[in-house]
Design an enzyme around this catalytic site. Structure first.
Site, PDB file in Angstrom:
ATOM      1  N   SER A  10       0.803  -1.231   0.000  1.00  0.00           N
ATOM      2  CA  SER A  10       0.000   0.000   0.000  1.00  0.00           C
ATOM      3  C   SER A  10       0.835   1.280   0.000  1.00  0.00           C
ATOM      4  O   SER A  10       0.358   2.337  -0.351  1.00  0.00           O
ATOM      5  CB  SER A  10      -0.952   0.013   1.197  1.00  0.00           C
ATOM      6  OG  SER A  10      -0.220   0.041   2.404  1.00  0.00           O
ATOM      7  N   VAL A  61       1.184 -10.284   7.692  1.00  0.00           N
ATOM      8  CA  VAL A  61       1.987 -11.406   7.170  1.00  0.00           C
ATOM      9  C   VAL A  61       2.685 -12.178   8.292  1.00  0.00           C
ATOM     10  O   VAL A  61       3.011 -13.357   8.142  1.00  0.00           O
ATOM     11  CB  VAL A  61       3.052 -10.949   6.131  1.00  0.00           C
ATOM     12  CG1 VAL A  61       2.399 -10.394   4.886  1.00  0.00           C
ATOM     13  CG2 VAL A  61       4.045  -9.968   6.743  1.00  0.00           C
ATOM     14  N   TYR A 154      16.656  -5.692  12.568  1.00  0.00           N
ATOM     15  CA  TYR A 154      16.358  -5.570  11.133  1.00  0.00           C
ATOM     16  C   TYR A 154      17.450  -6.244  10.297  1.00  0.00           C
ATOM     17  O   TYR A 154      17.168  -6.948   9.333  1.00  0.00           O
ATOM     18  CB  TYR A 154      16.246  -4.083  10.792  1.00  0.00           C
ATOM     19  CG  TYR A 154      15.712  -3.766   9.406  1.00  0.00           C
ATOM     20  CD1 TYR A 154      14.376  -4.017   9.076  1.00  0.00           C
ATOM     21  CD2 TYR A 154      16.528  -3.180   8.446  1.00  0.00           C
ATOM     22  CE1 TYR A 154      13.882  -3.697   7.822  1.00  0.00           C
ATOM     23  CE2 TYR A 154      16.036  -2.845   7.186  1.00  0.00           C
ATOM     24  CZ  TYR A 154      14.719  -3.113   6.881  1.00  0.00           C
ATOM     25  OH  TYR A 154      14.236  -2.796   5.634  1.00  0.00           O
ATOM     26  N   LYS A 158      16.679  -9.399   7.801  1.00  0.00           N
ATOM     27  CA  LYS A 158      16.977  -9.346   6.369  1.00  0.00           C
ATOM     28  C   LYS A 158      18.102 -10.313   5.999  1.00  0.00           C
ATOM     29  O   LYS A 158      18.091 -10.915   4.918  1.00  0.00           O
ATOM     30  CB  LYS A 158      17.325  -7.910   5.947  1.00  0.00           C
ATOM     31  CG  LYS A 158      16.165  -6.927   6.118  1.00  0.00           C
ATOM     32  CD  LYS A 158      14.914  -7.360   5.373  1.00  0.00           C
ATOM     33  CE  LYS A 158      13.868  -6.261   5.326  1.00  0.00           C
ATOM     34  NZ  LYS A 158      12.643  -6.706   4.611  1.00  0.00           N
ATOM     35  N   ILE A 187      16.477   4.679   0.317  1.00  0.00           N
ATOM     36  CA  ILE A 187      15.441   4.988  -0.678  1.00  0.00           C
ATOM     37  C   ILE A 187      14.467   5.974  -0.038  1.00  0.00           C
ATOM     38  O   ILE A 187      14.106   5.823   1.137  1.00  0.00           O
ATOM     39  CB  ILE A 187      14.679   3.702  -1.103  1.00  0.00           C
ATOM     40  CG1 ILE A 187      15.661   2.596  -1.566  1.00  0.00           C
ATOM     41  CG2 ILE A 187      13.654   4.022  -2.203  1.00  0.00           C
ATOM     42  CD1 ILE A 187      16.484   2.912  -2.802  1.00  0.00           C
TER      43      ILE A 187
END
Length: 243
Positions: A10, A61, A154, A158, A187
């Site tokens: 989203s 999820v 994190y 990952k 990003i």
């Protein structure tokens, strides 16, 4: 009906991927999201504005029961539908120094990225193997490759998905299913909105943050038939900050 499912679709990179796949393919786009109804509907509206089709599926999820229940109900309502592309993009950060990290901040980050990858991919994998075609793309991070201070949880999450990507790629390659990971650096998204871009960009050889659309272009290539001989790869997209 051939479909592509994008978790965490989203907002941010996930949204850019949904739009890009709608633009470049004929896939029916399944946008999964956890909480932001308005953002999910906005992404769907943009897909429809392109003259393409999609729908939104709301679940966490990290929650295997909820994930299974929503996906089973979707599959029952769409018996002819085949998911050919899975983009495991859903992820959260709960940054902080490890010495002060709460167990909940560790578990929630691991569960969303790693268990989220398992819950969604495992649901579709048998059908993919029977159909002898698939593209699985996992969104990881430069943190999972080099580690980032203040992001032990994190980085661990990952890094684990990177290992899973390489292993699963070997298991399913004979069936024409590729499994790759995309590792973005900085990003420009909601997730990085709190970071001082001016301060950090001097560390980046490209001297700027990346755009979500640039990541989406790479994902779209990996989701296409053009990438059929690339599997088990972790592709960096970080402006040269780490290789």
């Amino acid at each position: 009906m051939k479909c592509a499912i994008i978790t965490g679709g989203s907002r941010g990179i996930g949204k850019a991927v949904c739009i890009k796949l709608a633009e470049e393919t004929d896939y029916h786009i399944l946008i999964t999201y956890q909480s932001n109804d308005a953002a999910a509907n906005e992404t769907l509206d943009e897909i429809k504005a392109l003259g393409k089709t999609g729908e939104i599926l709301k679940f966490d999820v990290a929650n295997s029961t909820e994930t299974k229940s929503v996906l089973e109900s979707w599959q029952e309502n769409n018996p002819e539908a085949t998911v050919e592309v899975i983009v495991n993009n859903a992820g959260i950060t709960r940054d902080g120094l490890f010495m002060w990290m709460q167990e909940e901040d560790w578990n929630s980050v691991i569960n969303t990225s790693l268990n989220g990858f398992f819950n969604v991919t495992n649901f579709f994998i048998q059908k993919m193997l029977r159909n002898k075609y698939g593209r699985i793309i996992n969104m990881v991070s430069v943190s999972g490759l080099k580690g980032t201070a203040g992001q032990t949880n994190y980085s661990a999450a990952k890094g684990a998905v990177i290992g899973a990507t390489k292993a699963l790629a070997q298991e399913v390659a004979k069936r024409n299913i590729t499994v790759n990971a995309v590792a973005p650096g900085f990003i420009r998204t909601d997730m990085t909105s709190q970071i001082n871009e001016q301060e950090l960009k001097s560390m980046i050889p490209a001297n700027r943050f990346g755009e979500a659309e640039e990541v989406a272009d790479l994902v779209a290539f990996l989701a296409s038939k053009k990438s059929s001989y690339i599997t088990g790869e972790i592709i960096n997209i970080n402006g040269g900050i780490y290789s």
